[in-house]
Design a protein around this motif. Structure first.
Motif, PDB file in Angstrom:
ATOM      1  N   GLU A 259       0.823  -1.207   0.000  1.00 40.52           N
ATOM      2  CA  GLU A 259       0.000   0.000   0.000  1.00 40.52           C
ATOM      3  C   GLU A 259       0.861   1.261   0.000  1.00 40.52           C
ATOM      4  N   LEU A 260       1.958   1.254   0.761  1.00 36.41           N
ATOM      5  CA  LEU A 260       2.841   2.427   0.771  1.00 36.41           C
ATOM      6  C   LEU A 260       3.408   2.681  -0.622  1.00 36.41           C
ATOM      7  N   ALA A 261       3.675   1.609  -1.360  1.00 34.62           N
ATOM      8  CA  ALA A 261       4.234   1.764  -2.705  1.00 34.62           C
ATOM      9  C   ALA A 261       3.267   2.501  -3.628  1.00 34.62           C
ATOM     10  N   THR A 262       1.968   2.266  -3.465  1.00 32.69           N
ATOM     11  CA  THR A 262       0.989   2.928  -4.327  1.00 32.69           C
ATOM     12  C   THR A 262       0.876   4.418  -4.016  1.00 32.69           C
ATOM     13  N   ARG A 263       1.346   4.826  -2.822  1.00 33.42           N
ATOM     14  CA  ARG A 263       1.214   6.225  -2.393  1.00 33.42           C
ATOM     15  C   ARG A 263       2.560   6.941  -2.337  1.00 33.42           C
ATOM     16  N   ASP A 264       3.627   6.243  -2.667  1.00 31.62           N
ATOM     17  CA  ASP A 264       4.965   6.821  -2.642  1.00 31.62           C
ATOM     18  C   ASP A 264       5.298   7.391  -1.260  1.00 31.62           C
ATOM     19  N   LEU A 265       5.005   6.608  -0.224  1.00 31.68           N
ATOM     20  CA  LEU A 265       5.302   6.990   1.153  1.00 31.68           C
ATOM     21  C   LEU A 265       6.515   6.212   1.646  1.00 31.68           C
ATOM     22  N   TYR A 266       7.335   6.831   2.472  1.00 30.57           N
ATOM     23  CA  TYR A 266       8.484   6.117   3.021  1.00 30.57           C
ATOM     24  C   TYR A 266       8.123   5.419   4.329  1.00 30.57           C
ATOM     25  N   PHE A 267       8.987   4.499   4.756  1.00 26.55           N
ATOM     26  CA  PHE A 267       8.767   3.758   5.998  1.00 26.55           C
ATOM     27  C   PHE A 267       9.948   3.933   6.928  1.00 26.55           C
TER      28      PHE A 267
ATOM     29  N   TYR B   4      11.097  -2.062  -2.640  1.00 26.40           N
ATOM     30  CA  TYR B   4      11.824  -0.862  -3.061  1.00 26.40           C
ATOM     31  C   TYR B   4      11.201   0.411  -2.490  1.00 26.40           C
ATOM     32  N   ILE B   5      10.777   0.300  -1.233  1.00 30.44           N
ATOM     33  CA  ILE B   5      10.224   1.442  -0.515  1.00 30.44           C
ATOM     34  C   ILE B   5      11.380   2.207   0.127  1.00 30.44           C
ATOM     35  N   ALA B   6      11.407   3.524  -0.015  1.00 32.24           N
ATOM     36  CA  ALA B   6      12.395   4.336   0.690  1.00 32.24           C
ATOM     37  C   ALA B   6      12.231   4.091   2.184  1.00 32.24           C
ATOM     38  N   HIS B   7      13.348   3.910   2.894  1.00 32.14           N
ATOM     39  CA  HIS B   7      13.230   3.467   4.279  1.00 32.14           C
ATOM     40  C   HIS B   7      14.431   3.883   5.122  1.00 32.14           C
ATOM     41  N   ASN B   8      14.248   3.809   6.406  1.00 32.27           N
ATOM     42  CA  ASN B   8      15.312   3.935   7.391  1.00 32.27           C
ATOM     43  C   ASN B   8      14.794   3.337   8.693  1.00 32.27           C
ATOM     44  N   GLN B   9      15.625   3.409   9.743  1.00 23.73           N
ATOM     45  CA  GLN B   9      15.210   2.886  11.036  1.00 23.73           C
ATOM     46  C   GLN B   9      15.771   3.750  12.148  1.00 23.73           C
ATOM     47  N   ARG B  10      15.123   3.649  13.282  1.00 20.43           N
ATOM     48  CA  ARG B  10      15.533   4.397  14.461  1.00 20.43           C
ATOM     49  C   ARG B  10      16.870   3.898  14.997  1.00 20.43           C
ATOM     50  N   ASP B  11      17.735   4.839  15.357  1.00 18.96           N
ATOM     51  CA  ASP B  11      18.994   4.506  16.015  1.00 18.96           C
ATOM     52  C   ASP B  11      18.914   4.684  17.530  1.00 18.96           C
ATOM     53  N   VAL B  12      18.230   5.725  17.978  1.00 19.19           N
ATOM     54  CA  VAL B  12      18.200   6.060  19.407  1.00 19.19           C
ATOM     55  C   VAL B  12      16.790   6.460  19.822  1.00 19.19           C
ATOM     56  N   PHE B  13      16.326   5.917  20.955  1.00 21.61           N
ATOM     57  CA  PHE B  13      15.167   6.475  21.636  1.00 21.61           C
ATOM     58  C   PHE B  13      15.694   7.490  22.649  1.00 21.61           C
ATOM     59  N   LEU B  14      15.219   8.710  22.569  1.00 28.42           N
ATOM     60  CA  LEU B  14      15.759   9.767  23.408  1.00 28.42           C
ATOM     61  C   LEU B  14      15.242   9.732  24.839  1.00 28.42           C
ATOM     62  N   ASP B  15      14.001   9.311  25.031  1.00 27.66           N
ATOM     63  CA  ASP B  15      13.365   9.544  26.328  1.00 27.66           C
ATOM     64  C   ASP B  15      12.674   8.321  26.913  1.00 27.66           C
ATOM     65  N   ASN B  16      13.352   7.178  26.847  1.00 27.60           N
ATOM     66  CA  ASN B  16      12.844   6.030  27.599  1.00 27.60           C
ATOM     67  C   ASN B  16      12.684   6.419  29.063  1.00 27.60           C
ATOM     68  N   GLN B  17      13.660   7.138  29.566  1.00 26.80           N
ATOM     69  CA  GLN B  17      13.593   7.692  30.920  1.00 26.80           C
ATOM     70  C   GLN B  17      13.247   9.177  30.799  1.00 26.80           C
ATOM     71  N   GLN B  18      12.154   9.570  31.399  1.00 26.36           N
ATOM     72  CA  GLN B  18      11.675  10.937  31.243  1.00 26.36           C
ATOM     73  C   GLN B  18      12.320  11.867  32.274  1.00 26.36           C
ATOM     74  N   GLU B  19      13.633  11.891  32.260  1.00 25.42           N
ATOM     75  CA  GLU B  19      14.409  12.787  33.117  1.00 25.42           C
ATOM     76  C   GLU B  19      15.404  13.522  32.231  1.00 25.42           C
ATOM     77  N   GLU B  20      15.590  14.808  32.474  1.00 26.44           N
ATOM     78  CA  GLU B  20      16.418  15.621  31.592  1.00 26.44           C
ATOM     79  C   GLU B  20      17.852  15.106  31.487  1.00 26.44           C
ATOM     80  N   GLN B  21      18.413  14.652  32.593  1.00 29.00           N
ATOM     81  CA  GLN B  21      19.778  14.150  32.550  1.00 29.00           C
ATOM     82  C   GLN B  21      19.876  12.908  31.669  1.00 29.00           C
ATOM     83  N   ALA B  22      18.925  12.000  31.809  1.00 29.99           N
ATOM     84  CA  ALA B  22      18.925  10.781  31.008  1.00 29.99           C
ATOM     85  C   ALA B  22      18.739  11.105  29.523  1.00 29.99           C
ATOM     86  N   ILE B  23      17.881  12.062  29.216  1.00 32.14           N
ATOM     87  CA  ILE B  23      17.653  12.449  27.820  1.00 32.14           C
ATOM     88  C   ILE B  23      18.912  13.085  27.239  1.00 32.14           C
TER      89      ILE B  23
END
Length: 317
Positions: A200-208, A227-246
């Motif tokens: 379905e993404l291919a029919t709409r030219d959306l990336y994943f 052949y869908i344009a794609h990437n993936q997450r490297d880092v979750f910034l805020d698993n811990q919702q504390e400024e120092q951890a972020i």
């Protein structure tokens, strides 16, 4: 720009069943950071931008990938400046209008991921357009560890129901340029349904963008197969919702971007995340990093696959 519907709640109202109880969103999906580091620091394996899979994964090995005949030529968009590039995606938008507004107004490139059919989804889309930020759809997908989740895609759905639900979700916001998974630790590991998604993404030219809530995710493999344009997450910034951890996660983000030339981070509209963003974004630019939209860090293809059978057989684990 159209005005907000009078039936939609005012920004001051609490409308989410969580408002927004973030530990009940992606939190159940998260792995401890000690488990994430191996995949985050793994070096790139090929120009096809293979996912950084832990060694005990059943996904195809590098040597197996090289034996696959892929007709379209994959390529990474290179930086004109030569600077390491960072894309920051803000997930879970649509429940809290005020934080979404503050984030959208930051004078840096950000990719806003809105959950469809949330109380402020339309307003967030309008904010993204007004502030010239990138907009993607944060599609709810079935998780492994939660008995209840927002309406979205499920492994229990057969093809007709899956396609109908997916089309309704995508049709809900025409301004999106891509999608990523909200939750999805169970569904993204289901290769068959990820194939349906990519068709379905291919029919709409959306990336994943694969949020990588499960190391066994089939998202990148299914995207490559179609052949869908794609990437993936490297880092979750805020698993811990504390400024120092972020802030420490931003240091990890810097390290990955320097090593690989680019990195993708995912954060959420927490107050702590917003506070750190306001400090870190100007600091990153001052240090020589280039802040870009997620769409600028994709593996793309010079041509599109036109053979459904070839796509079905490509990059199968």
């Amino acid at each position: 720009m159209s005005s907000c519907s009078p039936k939609e709640p005012k920004p001051s109202q609490s409308t989410s069943p969580y408002e927004f109880d973030y530990e009940h969103s992606h939190q159940a999906e998260y792995k401890p950071q000690t488990e994430l580091k191996q995949e985050q620091y793994a070096p790139p394996t090929t120009a096809v931008s293979l996912p950084l899979i832990p060694s005990d994964s059943q996904a195809p090995s590098h040597s197996e990938e090289l034996n696959v005949d892929i007709t379209p030529t994959p390529f990474k968009q290179e930086s004109d400046s030569g600077k390491p590039r960072i894309a920051i995606v803000i997930d879970d938008l649509g429940y809290n209008y005020r934080n979404a507004e503050t984030i959208a107004e930051l004078p840096y490139a950000l990719t806003l991921a809105v959950i469809p059919e949330t109380p402020y989804a339309k307003q967030v889309a309008a904010l993204a357009e007004k502030q010239q930020q990138e907009l993607i759809l944060h599609i709810p997908m079935e998780p492994l560890n939660r008995p209840k989740w927002e309406d979205g895609l499920s492994t229990h759905m057969q093809r007709a129901e899956f396609d109908s639900e997916l089309k309704n979700l995508l049709d809900s916001e025409p301004r999106i340029v891509g999608v990523n998974n909200h939750g999805g630790s169970k569904l993204t590991a289901d290769r068959t349904r990820m194939e349906w998604l990519m068709e379905e993404l291919a029919t709409r030219d959306l990336y994943f963008l694969d949020s990588r809530t499960n190391a066994q995710s089939q998202g990148i493999y299914a995207a490559q197969a179609h052949y869908i344009a794609h990437n993936q997450r490297d880092v979750f910034l805020d698993n811990q919702q504390e400024e120092q951890a972020i802030s420490e996660q931003f240091q990890l983000l810097r390290s990955i971007a320097k090593r690989h030339g680019q990195a993708v981070a995912i954060g959420h509209p927490h107050d702590a995340t917003l506070a750190v963003l306001q400090q870190e974004l100007p600091a990153l630019e001052a240090e020589g990093f280039e802040l870009v939209f997620c769409s600028e860090l994709l593996t793309r293809y010079t041509t599109k696959n036109t053979d459904p059978q070839q796509a079905k057989n490509t990059l199968s684990p």
